[in-house]
Design a protein around this motif. Structure first.
Motif, short mmCIF file in Angstrom:
data_model
loop_
_atom_site.label_atom_id
_atom_site.label_comp_id
_atom_site.label_asym_id
_atom_site.label_seq_id
_atom_site.Cartn_x
_atom_site.Cartn_y
_atom_site.Cartn_z
N TYR A 91 5.96 1.10 -22.33
CA TYR A 91 5.19 2.31 -22.56
C TYR A 91 3.97 2.03 -23.43
N ASN A 92 2.85 2.60 -23.05
CA ASN A 92 1.64 2.53 -23.84
C ASN A 92 1.55 3.85 -24.62
N GLN A 94 -0.64 5.31 -26.50
CA GLN A 94 -1.86 6.12 -26.33
C GLN A 94 -1.83 6.86 -25.00
N ASP A 95 -1.38 6.19 -23.93
CA ASP A 95 -1.28 6.85 -22.63
C ASP A 95 -0.28 7.99 -22.69
N ILE A 96 0.83 7.77 -23.35
CA ILE A 96 1.86 8.80 -23.46
C ILE A 96 1.32 10.00 -24.24
N LYS A 97 0.67 9.73 -25.38
CA LYS A 97 0.11 10.82 -26.18
C LYS A 97 -0.91 11.62 -25.37
N SER A 98 -1.75 10.91 -24.64
CA SER A 98 -2.76 11.57 -23.83
C SER A 98 -2.13 12.44 -22.75
N LYS A 99 -1.11 11.91 -22.08
CA LYS A 99 -0.43 12.67 -21.02
C LYS A 99 0.29 13.88 -21.59
N LYS A 101 -0.46 15.52 -24.35
CA LYS A 101 -1.49 16.47 -24.75
C LYS A 101 -2.02 17.22 -23.52
N ASP A 102 -2.35 16.49 -22.45
CA ASP A 102 -2.85 17.13 -21.24
C ASP A 102 -1.82 18.09 -20.64
N ASN A 103 -0.56 17.68 -20.63
CA ASN A 103 0.49 18.54 -20.08
C ASN A 103 0.69 19.79 -20.92
#
Length: 128
Positions: A91-92, A94-99, A101-103
């Protein structure tokens, strides 16, 4: 239609009761200052996103949608929780946080009352 009322404080109190903790123990577990949660609950105040993130990080079984909106169930189902034996390197962060947040933004904007409240607040800020 009525104004949007943030009742997150009630759901935080439900988490405290569900975990059978006192407020001070809860504050220690989520690593926030002494009396910050108790004061917010007494004042029926909303919580900043960093506090909500600390709650969700400390109690991964709590459903983020429920905590933010009151919709869905308080606890995630077994299928929703990531298996602990999966390698962390998969898991990355930053990618998880971004996803996430978007969700969350997408979920909140689906709610008509939240959408109207945001529009009203943005309008008031732009008038200043």
């Amino acid at each position: 239609m009525g104004d949007f009322v943030d009742e997150t404080y009630k759901r935080v109190e439900e988490v405290i009761n569900y975990k059978r903790l006192n407020i001070r123990s809860f504050e220690e577990i989520i690593d926030v200052s002494n009396n910050s949660i108790g004061t917010a609950i007494r004042r029926k105040s909303s919580f900043k996103s960093n506090v909500l993130n600390k709650i969700l990080h400390s109690f991964p079984e709590i459903n983020p949608t429920w905590l933010l909106t009151g919709k869905e169930e308080m606890l995630l189902t077994n299928n929703s929780v990531t298996k602990a034996n999966e390698p962390a390197a998969k898991y990355n962060l930053q990618d998880i946080k971004s996803k996430v947040k978007d969700n969350l933004i997408h979920l909140l904007l689906e709610d008509k009352e939240v959408k109207e409240a945001i529009a009203t607040q943005v309008s008031e800020v732009l008038k200043k």
